[in-house]
Motif scaffolding. Structure first.
Motif, PDB file in Angstrom:
ATOM      1  N   LYS A 269       0.834  -1.208   0.000  1.00 30.47           N
ATOM      2  CA  LYS A 269       0.000   0.000   0.000  1.00 30.47           C
ATOM      3  C   LYS A 269       0.862   1.248   0.000  1.00 30.47           C
ATOM      4  O   LYS A 269       0.644   2.170  -0.803  1.00 30.47           O
ATOM      5  N   HIS A 270       1.846   1.291   0.851  1.00 29.03           N
ATOM      6  CA  HIS A 270       2.694   2.479   0.931  1.00 29.03           C
ATOM      7  C   HIS A 270       3.554   2.636  -0.311  1.00 29.03           C
ATOM      8  O   HIS A 270       3.833   3.768  -0.740  1.00 29.03           O
ATOM      9  N   LEU A 271       3.968   1.534  -0.914  1.00 25.61           N
ATOM     10  CA  LEU A 271       4.709   1.623  -2.176  1.00 25.61           C
ATOM     11  C   LEU A 271       3.829   2.219  -3.269  1.00 25.61           C
ATOM     12  O   LEU A 271       4.284   3.028  -4.085  1.00 25.61           O
ATOM     13  N   ALA A 272       2.558   1.809  -3.303  1.00 24.02           N
ATOM     14  CA  ALA A 272       1.618   2.380  -4.285  1.00 24.02           C
ATOM     15  C   ALA A 272       1.409   3.865  -4.025  1.00 24.02           C
ATOM     16  O   ALA A 272       1.408   4.686  -4.952  1.00 24.02           O
ATOM     17  N   TRP A 273       1.269   4.242  -2.746  1.00 26.96           N
ATOM     18  CA  TRP A 273       1.113   5.657  -2.404  1.00 26.96           C
ATOM     19  C   TRP A 273       2.339   6.459  -2.822  1.00 26.96           C
ATOM     20  O   TRP A 273       2.220   7.555  -3.372  1.00 26.96           O
ATOM     21  N   LEU A 274       3.521   5.897  -2.562  1.00 23.49           N
ATOM     22  CA  LEU A 274       4.751   6.608  -2.913  1.00 23.49           C
ATOM     23  C   LEU A 274       4.900   6.750  -4.421  1.00 23.49           C
ATOM     24  O   LEU A 274       5.374   7.788  -4.911  1.00 23.49           O
ATOM     25  N   ALA A 275       4.488   5.712  -5.177  1.00 21.52           N
ATOM     26  CA  ALA A 275       4.567   5.786  -6.639  1.00 21.52           C
ATOM     27  C   ALA A 275       3.651   6.890  -7.168  1.00 21.52           C
ATOM     28  O   ALA A 275       4.044   7.678  -8.044  1.00 21.52           O
ATOM     29  N   ILE A 276       2.426   6.962  -6.628  1.00 22.59           N
ATOM     30  CA  ILE A 276       1.497   8.017  -7.043  1.00 22.59           C
ATOM     31  C   ILE A 276       2.046   9.388  -6.650  1.00 22.59           C
ATOM     32  O   ILE A 276       1.989  10.352  -7.427  1.00 22.59           O
TER      33      ILE A 276
ATOM     34  N   THR B 192       2.265  15.248  -1.076  1.00 19.87           N
ATOM     35  CA  THR B 192       1.158  14.409  -1.543  1.00 19.87           C
ATOM     36  C   THR B 192       1.013  13.183  -0.665  1.00 19.87           C
ATOM     37  O   THR B 192      -0.103  12.819  -0.248  1.00 19.87           O
ATOM     38  N   TYR B 193       2.139  12.521  -0.382  1.00 25.15           N
ATOM     39  CA  TYR B 193       2.113  11.308   0.444  1.00 25.15           C
ATOM     40  C   TYR B 193       1.580  11.618   1.847  1.00 25.15           C
ATOM     41  O   TYR B 193       0.756  10.872   2.388  1.00 25.15           O
ATOM     42  N   ALA B 194       2.035  12.707   2.443  1.00 25.61           N
ATOM     43  CA  ALA B 194       1.600  13.051   3.800  1.00 25.61           C
ATOM     44  C   ALA B 194       0.143  13.488   3.833  1.00 25.61           C
ATOM     45  O   ALA B 194      -0.628  13.042   4.689  1.00 25.61           O
TER      46      ALA B 194
ATOM     47  N   GLY C 155      -2.183  10.450   2.326  1.00 28.46           N
ATOM     48  CA  GLY C 155      -2.016   9.166   2.970  1.00 28.46           C
ATOM     49  C   GLY C 155      -2.204   9.194   4.472  1.00 28.46           C
ATOM     50  O   GLY C 155      -2.811   8.295   5.043  1.00 28.46           O
ATOM     51  N   TRP C 156      -1.709  10.243   5.121  1.00 23.69           N
ATOM     52  CA  TRP C 156      -1.701  10.271   6.575  1.00 23.69           C
ATOM     53  C   TRP C 156      -2.605  11.344   7.179  1.00 23.69           C
ATOM     54  O   TRP C 156      -3.293  11.095   8.176  1.00 23.69           O
ATOM     55  N   MET C 157      -2.617  12.528   6.578  1.00 26.53           N
ATOM     56  CA  MET C 157      -3.338  13.632   7.209  1.00 26.53           C
ATOM     57  C   MET C 157      -4.815  13.654   6.804  1.00 26.53           C
ATOM     58  O   MET C 157      -5.687  13.840   7.631  1.00 26.53           O
ATOM     59  N   ARG C 158      -5.082  13.537   5.530  1.00 28.34           N
ATOM     60  CA  ARG C 158      -6.448  13.426   4.987  1.00 28.34           C
ATOM     61  C   ARG C 158      -7.375  14.481   5.576  1.00 28.34           C
ATOM     62  O   ARG C 158      -7.267  15.658   5.264  1.00 28.34           O
ATOM     63  N   SER C 159      -8.303  14.061   6.443  1.00 30.88           N
ATOM     64  CA  SER C 159      -9.301  14.999   6.970  1.00 30.88           C
ATOM     65  C   SER C 159      -8.678  16.095   7.817  1.00 30.88           C
ATOM     66  O   SER C 159      -9.279  17.156   8.001  1.00 30.88           O
TER      67      SER C 159
END
Length: 472
Positions: free
Chosen positions: A165-172, A214-216, A219-223
């Motif tokens: 999942k994190h690899l996919a997030w990092l690629a995006i 983008t990743y932060a 992936g992590w902060m969102r709302s």
């Protein structure tokens, strides 16, 4: 004193029970994570298709070629901003100010009319967040499964899923960073140099910076971005009125809440249409309960509408318990669409759009700047003429090579020392030194106003004023 008061409702988050998933997590606490359940329906299809269109537009635009360069290249280093066949320079950046005004009043207009529809359907934070959640669901499972897994001890299979999942997030994120910087640096060269480790420091830095953001954020902060960082959530209430379309819950129809069987008559049980399934809360990306009324955290994405409509359909009830509505309509009154505030924003928006296109039409395909030699105001040459020296900067704003002719008015029997015809490459700024000579007996005053004229092979011409100085 007026007795009209704003209704106040306590929406303090209820205690969250992780076993039953009833109640809200404290959405004001950034450390609490919201597990967003997948929602399908009409509005989610609209949001998804719109997001994919905008995402494709963002990713593909830097790769569109136009002539010998990419169609859109904001070359800050050379102070050239290329848009297909037009090149803009810093002196043309009033267009940027007008474009920001158009965007601002467009946002004001759409917010007054449809609430935070921008946030729910078009905002990059929302688009990337839902994209990251999609990978999360496909690799780790549904929201309930993810919540249960995260409350237990980490296993090797789960660690592998999270790694993917994190690899996919990092690629995006990396693709996003390269694409964004590719609007300012030739994207083809940037891509090759980045992955071959030949990139200069600043392009590589900004790629990694925007990838990290983008990743932060998604992936992590969102709302947290929507609730605590985005200023739009805070000042939107200044644009809302009771005729603004928002996501609303029809309390008169839904209350009192309570579970029941499909065959049960809710009226006989003294219940409303809401079965208190909490699906509207589980699908909300900001973790709010829309049944608590209008809240600034609501981004008008419509996820709760689709979830509730499916529940109403399964129960055999009429859809629309939660829908896009207005405060006036919720209170049983009519909605007035054409109202002074909305018309005012619309009028200013149309005015800004008109000014923007008028300014675009007025952008010249070439530019001319005249700089006098200030080290030596004048000199007398071997012919006895008073001579002034100038440097002309000729700018070709088109994407084709152009030939320009130069002339001057305001002097009688002027002698031109230098080239009067020049060829300028696309986007080039040509520095042309030249001198003008004039008989001092024919000059009426110490300072004479003159005009340099630049012409192309068509109908275009531009005049720039300067001065010719003689000895007193």
């Amino acid at each position: 004193m007026s007795r009209d008061k704003i209704d106040i409702k306590d929406v303090t988050p209820k205690t969250f029970n992780p076993k039953t998933h009833k109640g809200n997590q404290d959405r004001f606490n950034p450390s609490n994570r919201i597990y967003v359940r997948e929602s399908k329906g009409t509005f989610q299809k609209l949001r998804r298709y719109g997001a994919w269109f905008l995402l494709a537009l963002f990713m593909l635009t830097p790769w569109i070629p136009y002539g010998e360069r990419q169609a859109i290249l904001l070359d800050i280093g050379n102070q050239q901003f290329n848009f297909f066949g037009t090149t803009l320079y810093p002196q043309d950046l009033t267009l940027l100010a007008l474009l920001f005004m158009v965007a601002a009043f467009g946002l004001f207009f759409i917010t007054t009319f449809l609430g935070r529809i921008w946030c729910g359907y078009l905002c990059p934070q929302t688009v990337w967040t839902f994209m990251f959640i999609w990978f999360e669901e496909k690799l780790e499972g549904s929201a309930n499964k993810r919540r249960k897994q995260d409350s237990n001890k980490l296993t090797l299979p789960l660690a592998w899923k999270k790694t993917l999942k994190h690899l996919a997030w990092l690629a995006i994120s990396l693709a996003t960073g390269i694409t964004f910087v590719g609007y300012f640096v030739p994207v083809g060269t940037l891509l090759i140099d980045f992955f071959t480790f030949n990139s200069n420091f600043w392009p590589a830095f900004w790629v990694l910076f925007f990838a990290g953001c983008t990743y932060a954020n998604a992936g992590w902060m969102r709302s947290i971005v929507c609730l605590h960082m985005c200023p739009y959530a805070r000042f939107q209430s200044a644009m809302f009125d009771k005729d603004t379309f928002i996501v609303g819950y029809h309390a008169q129809r839904g209350e009192s809440r309570g579970p029941r069987s499909r065959k049960a008559d809710p009226k006989a049980l003294n219940l409303g249409d809401c079965i208190d399934c909490d699906l509207c809360v589980q699908v909300c990306p900001t973790g709010i309960d829309i049944r608590d009324g209008l809240q600034y955290e609501c981004i008008n994405c419509g996820a709760c509408i689709d979830a509730c409509n499916k529940t109403m359909d399964r129960m055999g009830y009429q859809k629309g318990l939660i829908n896009y509505t207005t405060e006036h309509r919720l209170s049983g009154n009519g909605t007035k669409v054409m109202r002074p505030k909305l018309l005012g924003y619309g009028a200013v928006l149309l005015l800004m759009i008109g000014l923007f296109f008028a300014q675009v039409a007025a952008v010249d395909p070439a530019g001319l700047t005249v700089i006098r030699d200030r080290n030596q105001l004048f000199r007398t040459n071997s012919d006895g003429l008073t001579e002034n020296t100038y440097t002309l900067k000729v700018i070709n704003k088109t994407q084709q090579q152009q030939e320009y002719s130069l002339d001057v008015t305001g002097l009688t029997d002027v002698t031109w020392y230098g080239r009067k015809t020049v060829q300028v490459e696309p986007g080039e700024v040509l520095n042309l030194p030249l001198s003008l000579g004039a008989d001092p007996q024919q000059l009426d005053s110490p300072v004479t106003t003159i005009q340099f004229i630049l012409r192309d092979n068509g109908d275009f011409s531009i005049e720039v004023e300067s001065r010719f100085i003689k000895k007193l």
